[in-house]
Design an enzyme around this catalytic site. Structure first.
Site, PDB file in Angstrom:
ATOM      1  N   ASP A   1      -1.328   0.022  -4.616  1.00  0.00           N
ATOM      2  CA  ASP A   1      -2.635   0.565  -4.988  1.00  0.00           C
ATOM      3  C   ASP A   1      -2.530   2.024  -5.436  1.00  0.00           C
ATOM      4  O   ASP A   1      -3.373   2.530  -6.150  1.00  0.00           O
ATOM      5  CB  ASP A   1      -3.638   0.396  -3.835  1.00  0.00           C
ATOM      6  CG  ASP A   1      -3.123   0.908  -2.503  1.00  0.00           C
ATOM      7  OD1 ASP A   1      -1.932   1.293  -2.407  1.00  0.00           O
ATOM      8  OD2 ASP A   1      -3.910   0.940  -1.547  1.00  0.00           O
TER       9      ASP A   1
ATOM     10  N   ASP B   1       2.168   2.660   3.334  1.00  0.00           N
ATOM     11  CA  ASP B   1       1.268   3.810   3.177  1.00  0.00           C
ATOM     12  C   ASP B   1       1.267   4.704   4.419  1.00  0.00           C
ATOM     13  O   ASP B   1       1.297   5.933   4.315  1.00  0.00           O
ATOM     14  CB  ASP B   1      -0.145   3.291   2.904  1.00  0.00           C
ATOM     15  CG  ASP B   1      -1.188   4.392   2.850  1.00  0.00           C
ATOM     16  OD1 ASP B   1      -1.114   5.224   1.934  1.00  0.00           O
ATOM     17  OD2 ASP B   1      -2.085   4.406   3.718  1.00  0.00           O
TER      18      ASP B   1
ATOM     19  N   THR C   1      -8.020  -2.117   1.948  1.00  0.00           N
ATOM     20  CA  THR C   1      -7.390  -2.989   0.941  1.00  0.00           C
ATOM     21  C   THR C   1      -7.841  -4.442   1.075  1.00  0.00           C
ATOM     22  O   THR C   1      -8.381  -4.998   0.112  1.00  0.00           O
ATOM     23  CB  THR C   1      -5.854  -2.859   0.994  1.00  0.00           C
ATOM     24  OG1 THR C   1      -5.504  -1.482   1.022  1.00  0.00           O
ATOM     25  CG2 THR C   1      -5.198  -3.548  -0.190  1.00  0.00           C
TER      26      THR C   1
ATOM     27  N   ASP D   1       0.857  -1.192   0.000  1.00  0.00           N
ATOM     28  CA  ASP D   1       0.000   0.000   0.000  1.00  0.00           C
ATOM     29  C   ASP D   1       0.892   1.241   0.000  1.00  0.00           C
ATOM     30  O   ASP D   1       1.771   1.382   0.859  1.00  0.00           O
ATOM     31  CB  ASP D   1      -0.922  -0.018   1.235  1.00  0.00           C
ATOM     32  CG  ASP D   1      -2.094   0.948   1.094  1.00  0.00           C
ATOM     33  OD1 ASP D   1      -1.896   2.082   0.617  1.00  0.00           O
ATOM     34  OD2 ASP D   1      -3.222   0.564   1.476  1.00  0.00           O
TER      35      ASP D   1
ATOM     36  N   SER E   1      -7.369   4.107  -1.016  1.00  0.00           N
ATOM     37  CA  SER E   1      -7.125   2.654  -1.051  1.00  0.00           C
ATOM     38  C   SER E   1      -8.405   1.848  -1.272  1.00  0.00           C
ATOM     39  O   SER E   1      -8.330   0.702  -1.713  1.00  0.00           O
ATOM     40  CB  SER E   1      -6.459   2.195   0.252  1.00  0.00           C
ATOM     41  OG  SER E   1      -5.148   2.684   0.302  1.00  0.00           O
TER      42      SER E   1
ATOM     43  N   GLU F   1      -1.008  -8.077   1.935  1.00  0.00           N
ATOM     44  CA  GLU F   1      -0.829  -6.632   1.898  1.00  0.00           C
ATOM     45  C   GLU F   1       0.191  -6.148   2.927  1.00  0.00           C
ATOM     46  O   GLU F   1       0.049  -6.428   4.125  1.00  0.00           O
ATOM     47  CB  GLU F   1      -2.145  -5.879   2.161  1.00  0.00           C
ATOM     48  CG  GLU F   1      -1.978  -4.376   1.913  1.00  0.00           C
ATOM     49  CD  GLU F   1      -2.966  -3.478   2.634  1.00  0.00           C
ATOM     50  OE1 GLU F   1      -3.645  -3.945   3.569  1.00  0.00           O
ATOM     51  OE2 GLU F   1      -3.042  -2.291   2.276  1.00  0.00           O
TER      52      GLU F   1
ATOM     53  N   HIS G   1       2.084   8.671   4.802  1.00  0.00           N
ATOM     54  CA  HIS G   1       1.217   9.707   5.394  1.00  0.00           C
ATOM     55  C   HIS G   1       1.948  10.452   6.506  1.00  0.00           C
ATOM     56  O   HIS G   1       1.730  11.647   6.705  1.00  0.00           O
ATOM     57  CB  HIS G   1      -0.067   9.092   5.962  1.00  0.00           C
ATOM     58  CG  HIS G   1      -1.056   8.681   4.920  1.00  0.00           C
ATOM     59  ND1 HIS G   1      -1.709   9.580   4.111  1.00  0.00           N
ATOM     60  CD2 HIS G   1      -1.491   7.455   4.532  1.00  0.00           C
ATOM     61  CE1 HIS G   1      -2.514   8.925   3.281  1.00  0.00           C
ATOM     62  NE2 HIS G   1      -2.397   7.630   3.515  1.00  0.00           N
TER      63      HIS G   1
HETATM   64 MG    MG Z   1      -4.240  -0.718   2.660  1.00  0.00          MG
HETATM   65 ZN    ZN Z   2      -3.190   5.980   2.401  1.00  0.00          ZN
END
Ligand code: MG
Ligand code: ZN
Length: 369
Positions: A306, A264, A144, A50, A91, A259, A268
């Site tokens: 993604d 991700d 996800t 991700d 996502s 995943e 962030h």
């Molecule tokens: Mg995810």
């Molecule tokens: Zn995100």
């Protein structure tokens, strides 16, 4: 012919026919066996980092002595990640695009822009008698993984998503988020409900390894799991290994989604060490998947993202020290294309530049190869 001669003739015919019969069986057996083997669909290991764009991969690679398991992949493609109406996806929309083959609005899981509930590639594989499995380093109800089994208008409907997993037939699942199953507003205990219907739900890796149930869930944490660099256990590598061991013992093809959710979250947080540690955790799991494919054959591995998170650029660094300095342009996602790496059966169909929805169609082609 007198009676004796007739009897001898009968014996000779019987003898010859038995030889011919054995002979024809010998010829038939290897022939039909080979055909059967070729017709069996491949195992599919679909791995999503991700928020893992090229800069995240580059940073992770440099930090990992300038190498990664992705370098063993056979084919590379690029996917366009935009959602139904937004250049920058979330996502839920991108998970739905890859899992179900249609673009939708940001925030929506498993439902298209015309409000139609979609069948996921996991569910399609299930209909073809595959064993199915999901592993995430987030909660199992996060957008996800949810894209593969749930249909909800908002990714934040965690309790609804949990309810949909409870009524789903995913064979093995691992992730955080136990509380959405047993500390619910409706007071239901979905874990107890699942256990009355043949599931075994466990809370540690020893029990996950130990139970031989064909329906098995492992909640790693009550809530969202912590980052790997503050002690998340077990590693993704261990989770993938344990699950592949189980899937291998089933005499059926399987679909496994893995995943690496928190690349991700590092994006962030604009936290490069966080991204790198999650990438390394993912990298080892990819390496295990590759080992499995090499050993067992007839397996397709697809590794992709993604979307990209953080608008990360690699600004400086030192190859000798394996150090890297990056700069972020956003605390959100970016609209850049993301790479698709593939290995094994039908991996060649993942080359080129295509929409994220094509991933679903390509996986379907691989199932029906
Ligand atoms: Mg995810
Ligand atoms: Zn995100």
């Amino acid at each position: 012919m007198n009676i004796l001669n007739k009897f001898n003739f009968f014996l000779i015919v019987l003898f010859l026919s038995s030889i011919l019969n054995i002979h024809s069986q010998e010829q038939k057996y290897p022939g039909s066996f080979t055909i059967e083997k070729n017709e069996r669909p491949p195992n599919i290991i679909f791995m999503i980092g991700d928020g893992m764009g090229l800069s995240q991969i580059t940073a992770g690679t440099i930090s990992n002595k300038n190498t990664s398991s992705l370098e063993e992949m056979q084919y590379i493609g690029l996917q366009k990640t935009h959602s139904f109406n937004q250049l920058v996806t979330d996502s839920a929309a991108s998970g739905t695009a890859m899992a179900c083959g249609e673009k939708t609005y940001n925030g929506v899981v498993g439902i298209n822009s015309k409000n139609k509930q979609l069948e996921s590639i996991l569910e399609y594989c299930k209909s073809k008698n595959f064993t199915t499995a999901l592993i995430a380093t987030s909660s199992i109800v996060h957008a996800t993984p949810a894209s593969f089994y749930a249909n909800v208008n908002s990714r934040r409907q965690y309790e609804d998503i949990a309810l949909q997993l409870r009524y789903h037939s995913v064979d093995y699942f691992i992730g955080g988020g136990r509380k959405h199953f047993n500390r619910r507003e409706d007071k239901r205990d979905l874990i107890a409900e699942m256990e009355t219907e043949g599931y075994k739900i466990v809370n540690n890796i020893d029990n996950y390894d130990g139970y031989k149930n064909k329906k098995l869930g492992f909640f790693t944490y009550a809530d969202e799991p912590p980052p790997i660099n503050t002690g998340r256990k077990p590693s993704l590598e261990v989770l993938v290994n344990s699950t592949l061991d189980k899937l291998k013992s089933d005499d059926k093809p399987f679909f496994l989604m893995v995943e690496a959710s928190q690349i991700d979250w590092g994006g962030h947080a604009n936290d490069l060490p966080y991204i790198i540690s999650e990438f390394k955790d993912f990298n080892k799991a990819i390496s295990n998947a590759l080992d499995f494919a090499k050993l067992n054959g007839n397996t397709l591995i697809v590794v992709t993202a993604d979307h990209e998170t953080g608008g990360l650029a690699i600004k400086k660094g030192n190859l000798k020290k394996n150090s890297v300095i990056g700069d972020f342009t956003t605390i959100g996602h970016s609209g850049t294309m993301v790479p698709v790496f593939s290995y094994g059966s039908k991996s060649e169909i993942f080359t080129g530049i295509y929409e994220n929805t094509a991933i679903f169609n390509k996986l379907k082609i691989a199932v029906n190869k």
